[in-house]
Write an enzyme that holds these catalytic residues in place. Structure first.
Site, PDB file in Angstrom:
ATOM      1  N   TYR A 104       0.828  -1.219   0.000  1.00  0.00           N
ATOM      2  CA  TYR A 104       0.000   0.000   0.000  1.00  0.00           C
ATOM      3  C   TYR A 104       0.851   1.254   0.000  1.00  0.00           C
ATOM      4  CZ  TYR A 104      -4.282  -2.630   0.467  1.00  0.00           C
ATOM      5  OH  TYR A 104      -5.322  -3.449   0.221  1.00  0.00           O
ATOM      6  N   GLU A 202       0.887 -30.532  12.532  1.00  0.00           N
ATOM      7  CA  GLU A 202       0.327 -29.763  11.420  1.00  0.00           C
ATOM      8  C   GLU A 202      -0.947 -29.026  11.808  1.00  0.00           C
ATOM      9  OE1 GLU A 202      -0.659 -31.956   7.856  1.00  0.00           O
ATOM     10  OE2 GLU A 202      -1.713 -30.255   6.992  1.00  0.00           O
ATOM     11  N   ASP A 254      -0.844 -34.830   8.477  1.00  0.00           N
ATOM     12  CA  ASP A 254      -1.819 -35.693   7.814  1.00  0.00           C
ATOM     13  C   ASP A 254      -1.069 -36.646   6.896  1.00  0.00           C
ATOM     14  OD1 ASP A 254      -3.970 -34.495   9.009  1.00  0.00           O
ATOM     15  OD2 ASP A 254      -4.375 -33.131   7.319  1.00  0.00           O
TER      16      ASP A 254
END
Lengths: 369, 801
Positions: A104, A202, A254
């Site tokens: 910005y 995780e 996972d």
């Protein structure tokens, strides 16, 4: 500022110098009648090589050049010079800003050509500058919007904050959520600990399960929440825990290809930040699970592999980071069974199964316990 | 409409009654009623057409006489009428011919000539005369002074529409200031609404006739429109040619055959057609034979059987002679793969003659005929009941060879058998024309499909026909004579087919006078102020025996009007086509070309392209096919359309590379603009960040743009001009340094010219890509410099001196 230590001050000075040097290089190129350019290593999977000495993956010899030869290249270099000026000024004034703020902020620059058109562009430019200057983003005082990762475990540390140093015990002085890792973990000093190992998890759900079941207490483990692809600060802290406290690091994710990549970035470094692998990666980190082997051994509830999963697995087989016996065997097994499983799938055998049975069994197998 | 047909059950006398009303219509009368066919459908158009006809005639006349045309056209308002005057400097027309040329429709020198010319039918100018007399009632006033005559002839004449003959109203000898030429003055009811078309016609005529000088005066013009010559070179003189064998139609051929004085067809062909000599005539005749008589299929012979049969057929010739004769015939035949009937006749004749020499015995015609018959019967024996079949084996080989290997052996055998049966039942001498053969094969194949339950497709059939046809031999029979051909339409048709079938050289093109690509471009340059010109002339092609040449030109950019469709200029035999653009083959071709490929805007990807461009197309031919007698639009003839397309595409390719280059130069300019903004900003910033002076970026910029940079360095009195070539090819800039003080020590490679206290240092270095060249000289004290660089596109040049 009271928070400044000689160490960080030195880094800042070096960072500033490196940035000015870069601008001076452009200056000299102009003066010699050469086309200004900036050479960077090519950031693709095919251009990362294993650094035997450091045991991590770093960029290879292939480079690409941002040159003022084209309008595109010239715009990039102009933006780089503007960003250099901004960063040098920020370091001078000892301020910091976020990547999003930089995006910005470019709106206020006097040259329209120098303004960023997307945040990806400004993020990439900061990475470019990191690479050519050899200075990390943190030393430029650029931080990401949020880090989010938390630590829970028998560890006492001291953090330099803007409001003075704080001593914190990551079990006793924190709530259920744990200790929030700051953007620049190099401001942390480890005081003492009773930990046996570091367990990186995780998902938030699994982290909460482990904490609720008192795993960190029962097994003297430091539980680090990765929260998907781990932020740099998380990886840096993990590496420091390993290097400075000599703790083994294990990663618990996972059982799908995306999670293997999370492990990969903790252990080997990511492709995007391979220039910082030495600083961020923990090559000794080991993978606990969920392994495709576990899916078979524990008869876990599964989902079928989607096409994108299969593609990801196949691409991992070609990824130099995954060319080890363990990974080749596991990935081929997974392609064979065509299934994937989440960490939470372990709950199929009871809420305590993960802490009472799975992890102890696995960790023993790996020689961590 | 009145019906002239008598109807059943009506009064007996009706046909007679009607017959009274039926009479011949004169051609002049016909056109009086059908003015539009000649382009005189309105007053506006009539005037343009009249100008066009008169100017075309004038140009033709001048060119024919080898005179550079100088043509004057004037239109004047005279009361309610318009007076048209067209004057040329042509060879003039003799007193005897003049009335007919202007006062008789369909009178001209060109209708029968195969040669490129503007006018063809001899209708145009007399139609203008007719139109003027019909609308104003006034005669045409014509003055003509033939070259070399002292006086001019003046006529006033009208056309008698009943008889299509000129009616001379006044005639006298007069004097004229032109040394030769013709002037026609007609008055007609007209208006100037078609002024634009009139101007277009004159302007476009000037484009394609750069050798002509044209002047137009009309009431709407303050100044006469003058078009000066662009070249002194007259178009190549054209030669008349005879028709080409590929270009005649049956009716024409029959007429020619009837009219010729030749006796044999071969003579006729060589005499009446272009590009036919003895060899070509023979080829045509062979093809004619194949069509007229058919070819003969030959058969293999079993030597022993033939010897026996021939010996049996010969009687009373003595054992030795008979033996010699029979065995010679048999061995000759046995040594040949196959022998046709007429070949057999020849062989028997030869052997008989040899036998006569050898044995002194006469082998007369009867003996020979018997021998031929016996041998032929043996070779072609076929009797299903007696299980005699000499044919199937021969045919089997041919069918097997012609069909694909996938065909079942039984099918091939079946086909061969059926063919054999049909050949045996057919002509004794095994003759068949190509179409007979096709029918025969078709029948056999149909049967094979039906009874053998096999497929025998079109390709297989064709292959079998071709295999047989190629083995069949042309017979030696004499072709019909010219008289017989003329008498029988079918025979004539066979001859025509044979002519078309034979490969014959394209007609000579000296009957054509293309403008040539060079002059097409010159013409466009002369009349259109554009940035780019391209032109292409194709090689001559033939359509219907008439050779034609297509030329195309394109002008682009400059002062040409942008923002709409491109301008299409159409020409036939150097005559601009002004009306009926939409009906013209040239328009169709331009519309179907994908102009986007060539860099022109084309909404929807088809149709007329947009842009500041002029496309011109010229078709030159001994017989330009128009859609109508008013000669406004070319007919859609595929052969001509193809050539038009190729010519236009050829010119368009040049346009494309020009536009591509222009676009790349534009991109380069844009790039230079953007970089010219970015790099200074970058230089400012780096100097700000490093705290050093602003760096000079010119050299870097020149290098980025692959530009040629020219820089001046000065050290005391020494001046150095450095040319840095950053491109990848050699550049040869013309550098002129204008110095206010006399320069000294100028090296030999440069020259110095003193011009009123300014010294021009001229230098032409040749600088290979990536290298630089330096010119060094000295000036004493202060001096002003001004460098000028030519020979390099401004986009590629960075001068900093």
């Amino acid at each position: 500022m009271s928070a400044d230590t000689p160490h960080t001050k030195l880094n800042e000075e070096k960072a500033r110098e490196q940035l000015i040097d870069l601008a001076a290089e452009f200056y000299d190129q102009f003066e010699h009648g050469d086309i200004p350019e900036m050479t960077l290593p090519t950031r693709t999977k095919s251009n990362i090589v294993f650094d035997e000495e450091a045991g991590v993956w770093v960029y290879g010899d292939r480079t690409s050049t941002r040159s003022a030869n084209s309008v595109r290249g010239a715009r990039k270099l102009l933006k780089a010079v503007y960003a250099v000026e901004f960063l040098a000024q920020q370091l001078d004034e000892d301020r910091s800003s976020t990547l999003r703020e930089l995006y910005y902020l470019s709106e206020s620059w006097d040259s329209e050509e120098a303004q960023f058109t997307s945040q990806d562009e400004s993020n990439q430019l900061i990475e470019d500058l990191e690479i050519v200057s050899g200075v990390t983003r943190e030393d430029f005082h650029m931080r990401p919007e949020e880090s989010g990762a938390k630590v829970m475990g028998p560890l006492r540390l001291r953090e330099q904050t803007r409001r003075g140093d704080r001593d914190i015990h990551c079990q006793e002085d924190v709530g259920q959520g744990g200790y929030q890792i700051p953007n620049n973990p190099d401001t942390i000093e480890f005081l003492d600990n009773d930990a046996e190992f570091v367990l990186c998890v995780e998902t938030g759900g699994m982290r909460d399960r482990l904490v609720e079941n008192g795993f960190d207490v029962d097994y003297d483990s430091i539980v680090v929440h990765l929260g998907g692809q781990p932020a740099r600060a998380t990886r840096r802290l993990t590496k420091r825990l390993h290097d400075e406290l000599d703790l083994p690091v294990v990663v618990f994710c996972d059982g799908d290809p995306w999670s293997y990549r999370i492990y990969g970035s903790v252990a080997y470094g990511s492709i995007k930040s391979a220039h910082l692998s030495e600083y961020l990666a923990t090559p000794e980190a080991e993978y606990v699970g969920i392994r495709p082997q576990d899916i078979v051994d524990y008869d876990l509830p599964t989902d079928p592999l989607a096409d994108s999963d299969v593609n990801a697995l196949e691409s991992e087989l070609e990824d130099p980071r995954f060319q080890t016996d363990f990974w080749e065997e596991q990935i081929e097994l997974q392609l064979d069974i065509g299934k994937k499983a989440e960490q939470q799938a372990l709950a199929a055998q009871g809420l305590d199964f993960v802490t009472d049975t799975y992890l102890p069994e696995r960790l023993e197998e790996m020689g961590v316990l | 409409m009145t019906s002239f047909q008598s109807q059943l059950g009506e009064d007996q006398g009706i046909a007679d009654e009607l017959a009274e009303g039926q009479r011949e219509i004169s051609i002049a009368e016909f056109f009086e009623k059908n003015k539009h066919m000649l382009g005189f459908d309105s007053g506006a158009r009539g005037l343009v057409t009249a100008v066009k006809e008169a100017v075309d005639n004038a140009l033709d006349a001048c060119e024919e006489a080898g005179i550079r045309p100088d043509i004057y056209v004037e239109i004047r308002e005279v009361g309610d009428y318009y007076r048209l005057i067209v004057e040329d400097n042509g060879p003039g027309i003799t007193k005897e011919q003049l009335p007919k040329v202007f006062g008789k429709l369909l009178y001209g020198s060109r209708f029968h000539a195969r040669e490129q010319s503007r006018g063809q039918q001899g209708i145009g100018i007399s139609a203008a005369v007719l139109y003027s007399q019909l609308t104003s009632g006034k005669p045409a006033k014509i003055t003509s002074r033939p070259k070399g005559e002292a006086d001019a002839q003046y006529f006033e004449l009208i056309i008698d529409t009943d008889t299509n003959e000129p009616e001379i109203k006044a005639e006298r000898t007069t004097s004229w200031d032109r040394t030769h030429g013709t002037r026609i003055e007609v008055e007609m009811e007209a208006n100037m609404r078609a002024r634009q078309q009139l101007h277009d016609y004159i302007k476009h005529t000037a484009v394609v006739n750069p050798h002509a000088r044209l002047e137009l005066r009309e009431p709407g013009l303050d100044e006469p429109l003058k078009f000066e010559r662009g070249t002194d070179q007259l178009p190549a003189e054209t030669k008349e040619i005879r028709p080409h064998p590929h270009g005649v139609e049956l009716g024409t051929l029959i007429k020619m055959v009837e009219a010729t004085e030749s006796y044999s067809v071969s003579g006729f062909l060589q005499e009446e057609f272009t590009r036919v000599g003895k060899k070509t005539a023979d080829k045509v005749i062979d093809n004619f034979r194949d069509r007229h008589f058919g070819r003969e299929l030959g058969w293999s012979a079993d030597g022993e059987a033939v010897a026996e049969a021939v010996a049996a057929a010969v009687s009373n010739k003595g054992a030795d002679a008979t033996d010699f004769f029979a065995s010679e015939v048999a061995s000759t035949l046995g040594g040949r793969e196959r022998t046709s009937h007429h070949e057999l006749v020849e062989i028997v004749d030869e052997v008989a003659a040899a036998a006569e020499d050898e044995h002194g015995t006469r082998f007369g015609a009867t003996v020979r005929d018997n021998a031929v018959e016996a041998a032929w019967a043996t070779m072609t024996a076929y009797d299903e009941d007696a299980d005699e079949d000499e044919l199937t084996d021969d045919l089997y080989g041919l069918v097997d060879e012609a069909t694909s290997t996938r065909k079942d052996d039984a099918v091939v055998a079946g086909m061969a058998q059926r063919l054999a049966r049909r050949f045996a039942a057919g002509d004794d001498r095994m003759r068949a024309t190509h179409s007979d053969l096709s029918t025969l094969v078709d029948e056999a194949a149909d049967d094979t499909e039906e009874f053998d339950d096999a497929t025998f497709g079109d390709t297989a059939r064709e292959n079998v026909v071709e295999a047989l046809w190629s083995r069949m031999v042309t017979v030696a029979d004499d072709v019909p004579k010219v008289r017989e051909t003329a008498a029988d339409r079918d025979t004539a048709s066979e001859l025509l087919e044979a002519m078309r079938e034979t490969d014959i050289l394209a007609p000579p093109t000296d009957c054509l006078a293309p403008i040539t690509a060079e002059l097409v471009e010159a013409g466009l340059r002369k009349e259109f102020d554009a940035d780019f010109y391209a032109a292409a002339t194709r090689d001559a092609e033939v359509h219907g025996g008439d050779p034609f040449i297509v030329e195309a030109g394109i002008a682009y950019g400059g002062e040409l009007e942008d923002g709409g469709q491109v301008d299409l200029l159409r020409f036939a035999n150097r005559v601009p086509l002004v009306y009926q653009r939409g009906a013209c083959a040239t328009t169709d071709v331009v519309k179907r070309i994908g102009w986007r490929n060539y860099g022109l805007d084309q909404p929807g990807g088809s149709g007329m392209p947009n842009g500041p461009a002029v496309i011109m197309i010229h078709v030159a031919s001994t017989n330009v096919p128009f859609t109508s007698e008013s000669k406004d639009a070319l007919a859609n003839i595929p052969a001509i359309e193809d050539e038009i397309e190729l010519a236009v595409r050829e010119a368009a390719r040049e346009l494309k590379s020009y536009l591509n280059k222009r676009r790349s130069m534009q991109k380069r300019r844009e790039k230079q603009d953007v970089l010219g903004r970015i790099l200074p900003e970058m230089a400012d910033k780096v100097s700000e960040v490093t705290g050093r002076e602003r760096p000079n970026i010119d050299a870097a910029l020149a290098r980025i743009m692959n530009n040629v940079g020219v820089e001046r360095e000065r050290e005391g009195d020494t001046v150095r001009l450095v040319v840095e070539n950053h491109s990848d090819r050699t550049e040869n800039p013309d550098v002129t340094d204008i110095v206010s003080v006399e320069p000294a020590d100028v090296p030999e490679e440069a020259t110095v010219v003193d011009l009123d206290g300014e010294w021009f240092v001229k230098w032409n270095p040749s600088v290979p890509g990536g290298e630089e060249a330096t010119l060094e000289y000295t000036v004493a004290g202060d001096a002003d410099f001004d460098v000028n660089v030519d020979g390099i596109e401004t986009e590629k040049l960075t001068v900093n001196a």
